[in-house]
Design an enzyme around this catalytic site. Structure first.
Site, PDB file in Angstrom:
ATOM      1  N   ASN A   1       2.523 -44.441  -2.750  1.00  0.00           N
ATOM      2  CA  ASN A   1       1.936 -44.116  -4.048  1.00  0.00           C
ATOM      3  C   ASN A   1       0.476 -43.675  -3.975  1.00  0.00           C
ATOM      4  O   ASN A   1      -0.131 -43.399  -5.002  1.00  0.00           O
ATOM      5  CB  ASN A   1       2.121 -45.290  -5.014  1.00  0.00           C
ATOM      6  CG  ASN A   1       3.592 -45.452  -5.382  1.00  0.00           C
ATOM      7  OD1 ASN A   1       4.400 -44.559  -5.123  1.00  0.00           O
ATOM      8  ND2 ASN A   1       3.945 -46.587  -5.951  1.00  0.00           N
TER       9      ASN A   1
ATOM     10  N   ARG B   1      10.097 -37.695  -9.198  1.00  0.00           N
ATOM     11  CA  ARG B   1       9.362 -37.518 -10.438  1.00  0.00           C
ATOM     12  C   ARG B   1       7.854 -37.444 -10.184  1.00  0.00           C
ATOM     13  O   ARG B   1       7.097 -36.924 -10.988  1.00  0.00           O
ATOM     14  CB  ARG B   1       9.693 -38.594 -11.437  1.00  0.00           C
ATOM     15  CG  ARG B   1       9.784 -39.990 -10.834  1.00  0.00           C
ATOM     16  CD  ARG B   1       9.969 -41.021 -11.910  1.00  0.00           C
ATOM     17  NE  ARG B   1       8.832 -40.975 -12.794  1.00  0.00           N
ATOM     18  CZ  ARG B   1       8.829 -40.345 -13.959  1.00  0.00           C
ATOM     19  NH1 ARG B   1       9.904 -39.715 -14.343  1.00  0.00           N
ATOM     20  NH2 ARG B   1       7.756 -40.321 -14.710  1.00  0.00           N
TER      21      ARG B   1
ATOM     22  N   LEU C   1       1.729 -39.498 -22.409  1.00  0.00           N
ATOM     23  CA  LEU C   1       0.308 -39.881 -22.280  1.00  0.00           C
ATOM     24  C   LEU C   1      -0.445 -38.875 -21.400  1.00  0.00           C
ATOM     25  O   LEU C   1      -1.607 -38.553 -21.648  1.00  0.00           O
ATOM     26  CB  LEU C   1       0.190 -41.293 -21.706  1.00  0.00           C
ATOM     27  CG  LEU C   1       0.846 -42.409 -22.534  1.00  0.00           C
ATOM     28  CD1 LEU C   1       0.718 -43.755 -21.827  1.00  0.00           C
ATOM     29  CD2 LEU C   1       0.261 -42.483 -23.945  1.00  0.00           C
TER      30      LEU C   1
ATOM     31  N   ASP D   1       6.325 -53.229  -8.677  1.00  0.00           N
ATOM     32  CA  ASP D   1       7.035 -52.734  -7.486  1.00  0.00           C
ATOM     33  C   ASP D   1       7.381 -53.850  -6.509  1.00  0.00           C
ATOM     34  O   ASP D   1       8.061 -53.601  -5.524  1.00  0.00           O
ATOM     35  CB  ASP D   1       6.208 -51.661  -6.765  1.00  0.00           C
ATOM     36  CG  ASP D   1       6.077 -50.410  -7.611  1.00  0.00           C
ATOM     37  OD1 ASP D   1       5.208 -49.572  -7.307  1.00  0.00           O
ATOM     38  OD2 ASP D   1       6.831 -50.278  -8.596  1.00  0.00           O
TER      39      ASP D   1
ATOM     40  N   ARG E   1      13.520 -42.724   0.657  1.00  0.00           N
ATOM     41  CA  ARG E   1      12.541 -41.926  -0.089  1.00  0.00           C
ATOM     42  C   ARG E   1      11.166 -42.581  -0.030  1.00  0.00           C
ATOM     43  O   ARG E   1      10.140 -41.937   0.010  1.00  0.00           O
ATOM     44  CB  ARG E   1      12.951 -41.839  -1.559  1.00  0.00           C
ATOM     45  CG  ARG E   1      14.051 -40.890  -1.866  1.00  0.00           C
ATOM     46  CD  ARG E   1      14.161 -40.750  -3.360  1.00  0.00           C
ATOM     47  NE  ARG E   1      12.824 -40.717  -3.949  1.00  0.00           N
ATOM     48  CZ  ARG E   1      12.567 -41.007  -5.224  1.00  0.00           C
ATOM     49  NH1 ARG E   1      13.543 -41.338  -6.027  1.00  0.00           N
ATOM     50  NH2 ARG E   1      11.351 -40.947  -5.709  1.00  0.00           N
TER      51      ARG E   1
HETATM   52  C1  EPZ Z   1       3.663 -45.338 -10.808  1.00  0.00           C
HETATM   53  O1  EPZ Z   1       4.652 -44.760 -11.628  1.00  0.00           O
HETATM   54  C2  EPZ Z   1       4.325 -45.602  -9.459  1.00  0.00           C
HETATM   55  N1  EPZ Z   1       4.747 -44.331  -8.874  1.00  0.00           N
HETATM   56  C3  EPZ Z   1       5.529 -46.521  -9.656  1.00  0.00           C
HETATM   57  O2  EPZ Z   1       6.068 -46.796  -8.365  1.00  0.00           O
HETATM   58  C4  EPZ Z   1       5.020 -47.833 -10.264  1.00  0.00           C
HETATM   59  O3  EPZ Z   1       6.116 -48.683 -10.503  1.00  0.00           O
HETATM   60  C5  EPZ Z   1       4.290 -47.538 -11.584  1.00  0.00           C
HETATM   61  O4  EPZ Z   1       3.229 -46.593 -11.361  1.00  0.00           O
HETATM   62  C6  EPZ Z   1       3.684 -48.788 -12.205  1.00  0.00           C
HETATM   63  O5  EPZ Z   1       2.797 -49.376 -11.294  1.00  0.00           O
HETATM   64  C7  EPZ Z   1       3.816 -43.560  -8.254  1.00  0.00           C
HETATM   65  O6  EPZ Z   1       2.640 -43.898  -8.203  1.00  0.00           O
HETATM   66  C8  EPZ Z   1       4.300 -42.304  -7.622  1.00  0.00           C
HETATM   67  P1  EPZ Z   1       3.206 -45.567 -15.195  1.00  0.00           P
HETATM   68  P2  EPZ Z   1       4.210 -44.098 -13.045  1.00  0.00           P
HETATM   69  O7  EPZ Z   1       2.884 -44.254 -15.786  1.00  0.00           O
HETATM   70  O8  EPZ Z   1       2.841 -43.576 -12.948  1.00  0.00           O
HETATM   71  C9  EPZ Z   1       4.832 -45.806 -19.650  1.00  0.00           C
HETATM   72  C10 EPZ Z   1       7.754 -47.215  -6.816  1.00  0.00           C
HETATM   73  O9  EPZ Z   1       8.724 -47.983  -6.758  1.00  0.00           O
HETATM   74  N2  EPZ Z   1       4.366 -44.422 -19.804  1.00  0.00           N
HETATM   75  O10 EPZ Z   1       2.086 -46.436 -14.714  1.00  0.00           O
HETATM   76  O11 EPZ Z   1       5.295 -43.180 -13.445  1.00  0.00           O
HETATM   77  C11 EPZ Z   1       5.976 -45.935 -18.654  1.00  0.00           C
HETATM   78  O12 EPZ Z   1       7.221 -45.683 -19.285  1.00  0.00           O
HETATM   79  C12 EPZ Z   1       7.448 -46.481  -8.104  1.00  0.00           C
HETATM   80  O13 EPZ Z   1       6.961 -46.977  -5.871  1.00  0.00           O
HETATM   81  C13 EPZ Z   1       4.482 -43.801 -21.047  1.00  0.00           C
HETATM   82  O14 EPZ Z   1       4.987 -44.395 -21.990  1.00  0.00           O
HETATM   83  O15 EPZ Z   1       4.226 -45.364 -14.001  1.00  0.00           O
HETATM   84  C14 EPZ Z   1       5.856 -47.360 -18.187  1.00  0.00           C
HETATM   85  O16 EPZ Z   1       6.483 -48.199 -19.138  1.00  0.00           O
HETATM   86  C15 EPZ Z   1       8.413 -46.852  -9.218  1.00  0.00           C
HETATM   87  N3  EPZ Z   1       4.052 -42.528 -21.180  1.00  0.00           N
HETATM   88  C16 EPZ Z   1       4.342 -47.619 -18.215  1.00  0.00           C
HETATM   89  O17 EPZ Z   1       3.791 -46.594 -19.034  1.00  0.00           O
HETATM   90  C17 EPZ Z   1       3.482 -41.820 -20.147  1.00  0.00           C
HETATM   91  O18 EPZ Z   1       3.069 -40.664 -20.337  1.00  0.00           O
HETATM   92  C18 EPZ Z   1       3.679 -47.550 -16.860  1.00  0.00           C
HETATM   93  O19 EPZ Z   1       4.120 -46.377 -16.223  1.00  0.00           O
HETATM   94  C19 EPZ Z   1       3.371 -42.471 -18.883  1.00  0.00           C
HETATM   95  C20 EPZ Z   1       3.811 -43.768 -18.744  1.00  0.00           C
END
Ligand code: EPZ
Length: 447
Positions: free
Chosen positions: A23, A100, A133, A333, A425
């Site tokens: 990440n 993604r 967001l 995670d 992955r």
């Molecule tokens: C990052 O995903 C990580 N991926 C994820 O790791 C990790 O689980 C996650 O952050 C939380 O720490 C990478 O960094 C590539 P978020 P991300 O935006 O950025 C909501 C793994 O297993 N949200 O922090 O996609 C969302 O639905 C993966 O390594 C919105 O509503 O997660 C979630 O409920 C899985 N609108 C919360 O925010 C948006 O525009 C946090 O998601 C964006 C997010």
């Protein structure tokens, strides 16, 4: 397609090195779009997602040499990327649907090339994963978006993106990274309030600063970025993967034994180390080996890296509750891996998942081994059982895959785990690392 055949009952012993963070390397690769110079990343983990991001950068017209072979056939954990020849600012569906995190090119493309066409990432097993967001924040910097044919089509104003005062209503890791990468070459100052504080966000910020960016507030929830004209290339070492390190510790906790985990970013793992210790793992932080500075490098790590010596009596775990949250809270995670640990811990534990709405896909699979888990809304109640018995299971997502392997290692008898492509992955040879520590795991192709 492969499956893993795991025979439980082996305790673990030996030494294992933590790879670079998935990440962190993904946003860092996207950051290469921001300069015509060469960005060299070292300590790059050997992952499917890194290869997918490399394919995406080449699809755009750039050059991305991954894991270059040097004399004697040795492969370097490096990515050498030059995006000066970028001609197609787009991320097509066939690449985004497998990863993604491809959406991380959106901010850099808008900032550097004024336009972007990025396939709207679909949901995945753990949730809808929206991007509202990201788009809202970039719109406040002047970008305009249309959604057409499943693609986000974005345009920056003729004069380029403008700095803005932004606040994320929900902490978003890649949202913070996308906007930070847009802001570093936008006009004027951008303030990002309620920014994600994950160490991988900070690692990306460090690389951007090495490229010439102005970013203040690293490791805090408020980033202040003054846009610059352009960025140069740099050489940046990817931070070690705290989730892989935590997964390896959880493996020892489940199987029992004593191992040394080399080059873990211990300064970023406080909550995980506290919870593992609370559950009964004896963990000692050792800074005496050169390897603890992140794989034997003489130069000082910009973050606190060290070795972790972990020892757990087989069956020596005590029920401990966790609630996931944004960093520095307990990382989502690590939730599935910790749940696997609790299935045979003494007592009852409650695990609450506050980040994703559907990150309990591993529960049904763990139940197949005899785990006693009931779901109540966003919480899981795990009653420790005296033992698990092997069974066939199917992985649903990256961290669930790890959870199933760990549980199978503690189960009596043989388990089979299907769809391990999820694992490949995001983990750098996790099964091979566990085999080296004594786990009885075989990887076999599924016809
Ligand atoms: C990052 O995903 C990580 N991926 C994820 O790791 C990790 O689980 C996650 O952050 C939380 O720490 C990478 O960094 C590539 P978020 P991300 O935006 O950025 C909501 C793994 O297993 N949200 O922090 O996609 C969302 O639905 C993966 O390594 C919105 O509503 O997660 C979630 O409920 C899985 N609108 C919360 O925010 C948006 O525009 C946090 O998601 C964006 C997010």
């Amino acid at each position: 397609m492969d499956k893993l055949i795991v025979e439980g009952g082996q305790s673990l012993a030996g030494v294992v090195r933590v790879s670079g963070a998935k990440n962190a390397v993904l946003p860092l690769m996207a950051a290469s779009i921001l300069t015509d110079d060469i960005l060299v990343l070292t300590n790059v983990p050997n992952l499917g997602d890194v290869r997918t991001m490399g394919r995406l950068l080449r699809h755009m017209g750039g050059q991305a040499a991954l894991y270059p072979q040097i004399g004697g056939g040795e492969v370097k954990e490096e990515a050498v990327i030059s995006m000066g020849s970028l001609s197609k600012p787009e991320a097509p569906h066939e690449l985004v649907k497998t990863m993604r995190a491809s959406a991380l090119v959106l901010g850099p493309l808008l900032a550097r090339h004024g336009r972007a066409k990025v396939s709207l990432p679909g949901g995945c097993a753990i949730g809808v994963r929206p991007m509202d967001l990201h788009l809202k924040a970039l719109s406040q910097m002047g970008a305009e978006f249309d959604l057409s044919g499943g693609d986000i089509v974005g345009r920056a104003p003729d004069g380029g993106l403008q700095g803005a005062n932004l606040r994320f209503e929900t902490v978003t890791v890649t949202g913070t990274e996308n906007v930070m990468m847009a802001a570093v070459v936008a006009k004027g100052r951008t303030v990002i309030a309620n920014a994600a504080r994950e160490p991988e966000v900070t690692d990306t910020a460090r690389a951007l600063i090495a490229m010439g960016a102005n970013i203040e507030g690293l490791d805090t929830d408020t980033l202040v970025i003054d846009g610059v004209e352009s960025l140069n290339g740099a050489v940046h070492r990817v931070i070690a993967d705290r989730i892989e390190a935590g997964t390896l510790l959880a493996a020892v906790a489940l199987a029992g034994g004593r191992c040394r985990v080399i080059g873990a970013p211990v300064g970023e793992m406080a909550t995980v180390l506290d919870k593992l210790s609370e559950a009964g793992a004896k963990i000692e932080i050792s800074r005496d080996s050169a390897a603890g500075t992140g794989g034997g490098e003489v130069t000082r790590c910009p973050y606190d890296a060290a070795d972790l010596v972990v020892e757990v009596e087989p069956g020596g775990l005590t029920a401990t509750g966790i609630t996931t949250g944004p960093h520095p809270g307990f990382p989502t995670d690590m939730q599935a891996q910790f749940m696997a640990m609790m299935t045979t811990a003494r007592g009852t534990s409650i695990i609450t998942e506050t980040i994703f709405e559907n990150r309990f896909m591993h529960v049904a699979e763990l139940r197949r081994l005899g785990a006693d888990i009931t779901l109540e809304g966003r919480s899981a109640v795990i009653k420790g059982v005296s033992g698990l018995s092997g069974a066939p299971m199917t992985a649903s997502d990256l961290r669930a895959s790890a959870s199933l392997i760990l549980a199978a290692m503690a189960a009596k008898g043989v388990s089979e785990i299907f769809r391990v492509y999820h694992l490949d992955r995001g983990y750098d040879g996790l099964d091979a690392k566990l085999i080296n520590l004594g786990a009885n795991i075989k990887r076999v192709p599924v016809k």
